[in-house]
Design a protein around this motif. Structure first.
Motif, mmCIF file in Angstrom:
data_model
loop_
_atom_site.group_PDB
_atom_site.id
_atom_site.type_symbol
_atom_site.label_atom_id
_atom_site.label_comp_id
_atom_site.label_asym_id
_atom_site.label_seq_id
_atom_site.Cartn_x
_atom_site.Cartn_y
_atom_site.Cartn_z
ATOM 1 N N SER A 9 0.838 -1.204 0.000
ATOM 2 C CA SER A 9 0.000 0.000 0.000
ATOM 3 C C SER A 9 0.869 1.249 0.000
ATOM 4 O O SER A 9 0.492 2.283 -0.540
ATOM 5 C CB SER A 9 -0.946 -0.004 1.194
ATOM 6 O OG SER A 9 -0.214 -0.134 2.398
ATOM 7 N N ASN A 10 2.020 1.126 0.636
ATOM 8 C CA ASN A 10 2.984 2.223 0.654
ATOM 9 C C ASN A 10 4.376 1.665 0.425
ATOM 10 O O ASN A 10 4.699 0.590 0.921
ATOM 11 C CB ASN A 10 2.970 2.954 2.004
ATOM 12 C CG ASN A 10 1.790 3.884 2.137
ATOM 13 O OD1 ASN A 10 1.747 4.937 1.545
ATOM 14 N ND2 ASN A 10 0.815 3.446 2.903
ATOM 15 N N TYR A 35 -2.240 2.991 -13.892
ATOM 16 C CA TYR A 35 -2.247 4.452 -13.986
ATOM 17 C C TYR A 35 -1.305 5.003 -12.921
ATOM 18 O O TYR A 35 -1.012 4.356 -11.920
ATOM 19 C CB TYR A 35 -3.639 5.020 -13.705
ATOM 20 C CG TYR A 35 -4.717 4.618 -14.670
ATOM 21 C CD1 TYR A 35 -5.507 3.494 -14.434
ATOM 22 C CD2 TYR A 35 -4.977 5.371 -15.812
ATOM 23 C CE1 TYR A 35 -6.512 3.138 -15.310
ATOM 24 C CE2 TYR A 35 -5.986 5.023 -16.697
ATOM 25 C CZ TYR A 35 -6.753 3.901 -16.444
ATOM 26 O OH TYR A 35 -7.743 3.544 -17.313
ATOM 27 N N GLN A 37 -0.818 8.653 -10.589
ATOM 28 C CA GLN A 37 -1.453 9.917 -10.219
ATOM 29 C C GLN A 37 -0.548 10.663 -9.252
ATOM 30 O O GLN A 37 -0.338 10.215 -8.122
ATOM 31 C CB GLN A 37 -2.829 9.679 -9.592
ATOM 32 C CG GLN A 37 -3.636 10.950 -9.403
ATOM 33 C CD GLN A 37 -5.067 10.659 -9.001
ATOM 34 O OE1 GLN A 37 -5.342 9.707 -8.274
ATOM 35 N NE2 GLN A 37 -6.003 11.463 -9.481
ATOM 36 N N LEU A 91 -2.042 3.311 -9.484
ATOM 37 C CA LEU A 91 -3.354 2.672 -9.401
ATOM 38 C C LEU A 91 -3.481 1.598 -10.467
ATOM 39 O O LEU A 91 -3.083 1.789 -11.609
ATOM 40 C CB LEU A 91 -4.463 3.703 -9.596
ATOM 41 C CG LEU A 91 -4.640 4.713 -8.464
ATOM 42 C CD1 LEU A 91 -5.424 5.920 -8.944
ATOM 43 C CD2 LEU A 91 -5.354 4.074 -7.288
ATOM 44 N N PHE A 103 -11.141 -0.007 -9.576
ATOM 45 C CA PHE A 103 -9.789 0.342 -9.166
ATOM 46 C C PHE A 103 -9.397 -0.341 -7.862
ATOM 47 O O PHE A 103 -10.224 -0.550 -6.972
ATOM 48 C CB PHE A 103 -9.674 1.853 -8.970
ATOM 49 C CG PHE A 103 -9.598 2.618 -10.253
ATOM 50 C CD1 PHE A 103 -10.745 2.905 -10.976
ATOM 51 C CD2 PHE A 103 -8.375 3.039 -10.751
ATOM 52 C CE1 PHE A 103 -10.674 3.606 -12.174
ATOM 53 C CE2 PHE A 103 -8.301 3.746 -11.941
ATOM 54 C CZ PHE A 103 -9.450 4.026 -12.653
ATOM 55 N N GLY A 104 -8.116 -0.637 -7.765
ATOM 56 C CA GLY A 104 -7.554 -1.058 -6.499
ATOM 57 C C GLY A 104 -7.270 0.150 -5.631
ATOM 58 O O GLY A 104 -7.436 1.291 -6.066
ATOM 59 N N PRO A 105 -6.823 -0.077 -4.402
ATOM 60 C CA PRO A 105 -6.591 1.021 -3.456
ATOM 61 C C PRO A 105 -5.335 1.827 -3.761
ATOM 62 O O PRO A 105 -5.143 2.893 -3.193
ATOM 63 C CB PRO A 105 -6.469 0.299 -2.116
ATOM 64 C CG PRO A 105 -6.000 -1.061 -2.470
ATOM 65 C CD PRO A 105 -6.609 -1.388 -3.799
ATOM 66 N N GLY A 106 -4.498 1.319 -4.648
ATOM 67 C CA GLY A 106 -3.306 2.077 -5.021
ATOM 68 C C GLY A 106 -2.096 1.765 -4.168
ATOM 69 O O GLY A 106 -2.204 1.246 -3.042
ATOM 70 N N THR A 107 -0.939 2.046 -4.717
ATOM 71 C CA THR A 107 0.334 1.995 -3.983
ATOM 72 C C THR A 107 0.927 3.392 -4.008
ATOM 73 O O THR A 107 1.143 3.960 -5.078
ATOM 74 C CB THR A 107 1.327 1.018 -4.636
ATOM 75 O OG1 THR A 107 0.834 -0.314 -4.528
ATOM 76 C CG2 THR A 107 2.696 1.112 -3.964
ATOM 77 N N ARG A 108 1.201 3.918 -2.816
ATOM 78 C CA ARG A 108 1.843 5.238 -2.743
ATOM 79 C C ARG A 108 3.346 5.037 -2.723
ATOM 80 O O ARG A 108 3.895 4.459 -1.779
ATOM 81 C CB ARG A 108 1.395 5.987 -1.494
ATOM 82 C CG ARG A 108 1.952 7.416 -1.426
ATOM 83 C CD ARG A 108 1.463 8.153 -0.187
ATOM 84 N NE ARG A 108 0.016 8.263 -0.155
ATOM 85 C CZ ARG A 108 -0.692 9.171 -0.817
ATOM 86 N NH1 ARG A 108 -0.075 10.067 -1.574
ATOM 87 N NH2 ARG A 108 -2.016 9.213 -0.719
#
Lengths: 112, 111
Positions: A9-10, A35, A37, A91, A103-108
């Motif tokens: 996630s991070n 993607y 962002q 994302l 969408f998934g929760p994303g990786t920061r």
């Protein structure tokens, strides 16, 4: 699972290191997207996989970026020799025709 | 090249107001238009529109598509602070299969 999942996630890394980001799409979805962002910006298309077709890599910003999708399911986005400008939320989304993208929760990713 | 333009870029309203968000598009082979709400990290799906003139509705949100004039609107009635978010519009191209996103409209609803 019920939705798209991403890991980690991070991620905090040092400039010059390689990173791998993982995406598990919704089971049965034939298409998978990556993607990027940046803070306060819109979605930047990176790469698109559809079934067994050759991926559309037109959005990859440099040859340091690559992605693969194994077995038509899980995808890994790899960034080599990370730079500070690579810092963003990455994302992943999956879809099938006529159902839209989820969408998934994303990786920061933070590159120091 | 497919293109999506959203307006306004940002909007500030007070609770109870009604808002209309706009999305115009150019796409080679239209398949669908999608609306998303993005609050934190990931956009969440709101609507998929494929046919002109048929309103999709979910609670206080509704959307309609005009395939002749190549635009869609997203309406939110009786806005609440929880509606504050970035609203994204995207179009899917049949041949390419991939989506093109607009830059979004940032909606801020003040108490």
């Amino acid at each position: 699972g019920a939705g798209v999942s991403q890991s980690p996630s991070n991620k905090v890394t040092e400039k010059g290191k390689d990173v791998e980001l993982r995406c598990d799409p919704i089971s049965g979805h034939t298409a998978l997207y990556w993607y990027r962002q940046s803070l306060g910006q819109g979605l930047e298309f990176l790469i698109y996989f559809q079934g067994n077709s050759a991926p559309d890599k037109s959005g990859l910003p440099s040859d340091r970026f690559s992605a693969e999708r194994t077995g038509g399911s899980v995808s890994t986005l790899t960034i080599q020799r990370t730079q500070q400008e690579d810092s963003a939320v990455y994302l992943c989304a999956s879809s099938s025709p006529w159902v839209g993208q989820f969408f998934g929760p994303g990786t920061r990713l933070t590159v120091l | 090249e497919d293109k999506v333009v959203q307006s306004p870029l940002s909007l500030v309203v007070h609770e109870g107001d009604t808002v209309t968000l706009n999305c115009s598009y150019e796409v080679t082979n239209f398949r669908s238009l999608l609306w998303y709400k993005q609050e934190k990290k990931a956009p969440t799906f709101l609507f998929m529109l494929t046919s002109s003139g048929i309103e999709k509705k979910s609670g206080r949100l509704s959307s309609i598509l005009d395939k002749k004039e190549l635009f869609s609107i997203l309406n939110i009635t009786a806005t609440q602070t929880g509606d504050s978010a970035v609203y994204l519009c995207a179009v899917e191209d049949t041949n390419a299969g991939k989506s093109t996103f607009g830059d979004g409209t940032t909606l801020t609803v003040k108490p």
